[in-house]
Design an enzyme around this catalytic site. Structure first.
Site, PDB file in Angstrom:
ATOM      1  N   GLY B 108       0.908  -1.283   0.019  1.00 34.14           N
ATOM      2  CA  GLY B 108      -0.236   0.023  -0.141  1.00 34.14           C
ATOM      3  C   GLY B 108       0.967   1.049   0.056  1.00 34.14           C
ATOM      4  O   GLY B 108       2.003   1.175  -0.490  1.00 34.14           O
ATOM      5  N   CYS B 109       0.361   2.438   0.644  1.00 33.77           N
ATOM      6  CA  CYS B 109       1.314   3.579   0.552  1.00 33.77           C
ATOM      7  C   CYS B 109       1.888   3.716   1.725  1.00 33.77           C
ATOM      8  O   CYS B 109       2.214   4.521   2.718  1.00 33.77           O
ATOM      9  CB  CYS B 109       0.480   4.870   0.450  1.00 33.77           C
ATOM     10  SG  CYS B 109      -0.730   4.565  -0.994  1.00 33.77           S
ATOM     11  N   VAL B 110       2.934   2.183   2.280  1.00 31.94           N
ATOM     12  CA  VAL B 110       3.597   2.345   3.541  1.00 31.94           C
ATOM     13  C   VAL B 110       4.933   1.652   2.933  1.00 31.94           C
ATOM     14  O   VAL B 110       5.263   1.525   1.990  1.00 31.94           O
ATOM     15  CB  VAL B 110       3.156   1.264   4.267  1.00 31.94           C
ATOM     16  CG1 VAL B 110       1.361   1.685   4.746  1.00 31.94           C
ATOM     17  CG2 VAL B 110       2.845  -0.135   3.654  1.00 31.94           C
TER      18      VAL B 110
END
Ligand code: SF4
Ligand code: SF4
Ligand code: SF4
Lengths: 520, 110
Positions: B108-110
């Site tokens: 994800g956006c991690v």
């Protein structure tokens, strides 16, 4: 023991990578030097092997794409491109009007960082333009290569796969093009064509799949979300002694906050979530998060797919129906804000049920800024005295949206928030900020570790500009308003020898400075 | 992708993360750790066990803050921080600790 040698498929050949994921950034000098032929720094094809993993068959079918490269892929690609040309007139215009003036050549962070001439925006666009000429223009059909036309063969498709995944769709090039040609749109179209023939990128397609299946990019189910929010509430109460809440699925709440799911999970993202919660708390707002709309991001845009974008956005529509809020506020996320600001109305609007007194949607920065201006919340700047802060404009916010009701609000509002939260604020080189900002190097679906070489290269210009203010002014905090920027810098800063906690969120600063408790 | 260990084949994703949660055992964890250049101590195992228990309950790895809070309980306030976590797993909790614990890689956006 070696694996049994399976025969390589065409898809394997096209996506075969040759890239160094342990790469370190170049030495920081504070200068952004444009690669020059004379200095031997332009190296053709140096990043041709930096290819991301291909999407697996199940990820492809979940999104309605063929499970693997179709047999008649060339024909199918031309057909899909033809459909896109019909649908998006701008695409055809961009392909037709480039005069090769060269203004864009040194404007892309991926070219500046890699020296690979295929990362010059005009050259990147040319990869698709050649195919367009071959099949859709008279001169291309008649004169072929002489007219710059080329059929989509295996080699060219491999270059598409490499270089359209070295574009973060940041639109920096379009600012410098006298005709406003937007290479981001060309790269979205190329990715849509690739997916349509069964050639997808794993990171983006898998993430869209998770969003559609579980409700957010992370794959965090409602039970885990509840547990996570409770844990954050505990943390805040322990630290500040104030019972700040993070409500979930409260029907009838006045404000629905939609934020990137990374805010629940990752650091430093979560510090901004805490900041939003404290702002709502102190403003006395009746707000809620939603488990149905637990993701602001929407990777459908990265692959230029309207249908998937709409499917993803529909979850937000459903949450509005369920919760019936008066206001819709969006957390810190670059591409999500672009979509919210520019596309939500078309995708899931009109927002008739919301209170027309407020912008719909509204950015969290704008929301907080209004409260500060009205004196409804108070900030103690000294709380951030350990920091000298600078601000990185997220490309999607800077160039593809606005904030507030004045032009340029997307630049001034986050800066005003930061300045209200700390005593020491420094701007980076104006050639690298506001509408000229560089991308962090991880946007547009590039935030995946196997193409770290691309990401480190793309971060170079921002890293140099950051280094310059670290040296001159002692900057030790770069404030961000994008989940991808936060993750990208956390990963990339150490590769340039900079501590990862230099990257943080704007609402992280707000959250540290806000005075909680009874108002005077 | 897959690898062989102790006469058994372990299916993995492109980055070498186990595909099947149930394939995991202490020996294969130690083997993955060795490949990662991590020498497993009691503290390493406690982190891994917590990750696995959390995953079994919630089908996702814990947020970093939750992990660190748990470490505070396990090791005391001195070691309940991200510096100590990175000391145990230099490539970070997502890249190394989850891999050794047999969990999928968080994305994800991690
Ligand atoms: S959109 Fe951004 S990343 Fe893509 S070519 Fe233009 S400058 Fe480069
Ligand atoms: S600046 Fe515009 S017209 Fe000039 S080469 Fe680049 S894309 Fe073409
Ligand atoms: S990650 Fe941030 S800087 Fe990069 S593309 Fe997205 S908004 Fe732009």
């Amino acid at each position: 023991m070696a694996e049994p040698a399976a025969e390589k498929t065409l898809l394997d050949i096209i996506t075969e990578a040759d890239t160094d994921r342990n790469v370190k950034g170049p030495e920081l000098t504070g200068e952004i030097n444009v690669p020059r032929v004379e200095e031997g720094r332009i190296v053709k094809g140096v990043l041709s092997g930096a290819k991301p993993y291909a999407a697996k068959p199940d990820m492809m079918t979940a999104l309605g794409f063929p499970d693997t490269l179709v047999d008649n892929w060339e024909e199918a690609a031309v057909k899909r491109l033809g459909e896109l040309l019909e649908k998006y007139k701008s695409l055809q215009v961009y392909l037709d009007i480039c005069v090769r003036c060269g203004s864009c050549t040194d404007k892309c962070q991926f070219f500046l960082g890699s020296g690979d001439p295929n990362n010059m925006p005009v050259a990147r666009a040319e990869l698709l333009r050649r195919v367009y000429k071959k099949y859709f223009t008279t001169e291309g059909k008649l004169f072929g290569k002489l007219a710059g036309a080329h059929r989509l063969d295996l080699k060219l498709l491999g270059d598409w796969y490499a270089y359209f995944h070295q574009c973060s769709q940041c639109r920096r090039c379009s600012v410098f093009c006298p005709y406003g040609i937007d290479t981001a749109e060309i790269s979205m179209a190329a990715r849509e064509v690739m997916n349509a023939i069964g050639l997808g990128q794993k990171y983006t397609d898998m993430t869209i799949g998770k969003l559609l299946e579980i409700g957010n990019n992370l794959g965090m189910n409602p039970k885990a979300l509840v547990n996570t929010l409770e844990s954050i509430e505990e943390d805040i109460e322990e630290e500040d002694g104030v019972p700040v809440k993070l409500p979930l699925d409260v029907e009838g709440a006045d404000i629905l906050l939609v934020t990137p799911s990374a805010d629940f999970f990752a650091s430093p993202h979560v510090e901004s979530l805490i900041g939003y919660a404290k702002v709502f708390h102190q403003a006395g707002a009746n707000w809620t998060l939603s488990s149905a709309a637990s993701e602001a991001g929407n990777f459908g845009m990265f692959i230029g797919n309207y249908t998937l974008m709409q499917k993803a956005a529909t979850r937000i529509h459903n949450a509005i129906e369920q919760i019936r809020p008066k206001r819709l506020v969006v957390g810190e996320c670059g591409h999500a804000w672009r979509i919210a600001y520019s596309f939500w109305n078309t995708l899931i609007g009109p927002f008739d049920s919301l209170d027309p007194k407020y912008p719909a949607p509204q950015h969290i920065c704008e929301y907080t800024y209004d409260l500060i201006k009205r004196g409804a919340i108070k900030l103690n700047k000294e709380a951030n005295d350990e920091f000298t802060v600078t601000f990185h404009d997220s490309c999607n916010v800077a160039r593809a949206s606005r904030m507030g009701n004045r032009p340029g609000g997307q630049f001034t509002i986050p800066r005003e928030l930061i300045k209200a939260s700390c005593n020491k604020y420094v701007e980076m080189d104006p050639e690298t900020t506001k509408e000229k900002t560089f991308c962090c190097g991880g946007g547009g679906g590039l935030l995946t570790d196997e193409i770290m070489e691309t990401r480190v290269a793309g971060a170079m210009p921002r890293m140099q500009a950051l280094h310059a203010v670290m040296k001159s002014d002692g900057v030790n905090f770069m404030a961000l308003i994008c989940a991808i920027c936060k993750a990208q810098f956390t990963a990339v800063l150490p590769r340039y020898g900079v501590p990862m906690d230099v990257a943080g969120g704007v609402h992280q600063l707000v959250g540290r400075a806000i005075e909680l408790g009874a108002k005077e | 992708m897959s690898f062989e260990f102790n006469g058994k084949t372990y299916e993995t994703d492109d980055d070498g993360y186990l595909v099947n949660l149930d394939d995991w055992n202490k020996d294969v964890a130690a083997y993955i750790a060795e490949q990662e250049g991590v020498e497993m101590t009691d503290a390493h195992w406690e982190v891994v066990n917590f990750l696995r228990n959390y995953y079994q309950e919630y089908s996702i790895a814990p947020a970093i803050k939750i992990l660190i809070k748990e470490m505070k309980k396990m090791f005391g306030p001195e070691k309940g921080n991200s510096a100590y976590l990175y000391n145990l797993y230099p490539a970070g909790p997502a890249l190394q600790a989850c891999k050794i614990a047999g969990l999928p890689k968080p994305t994800g956006c991690v």
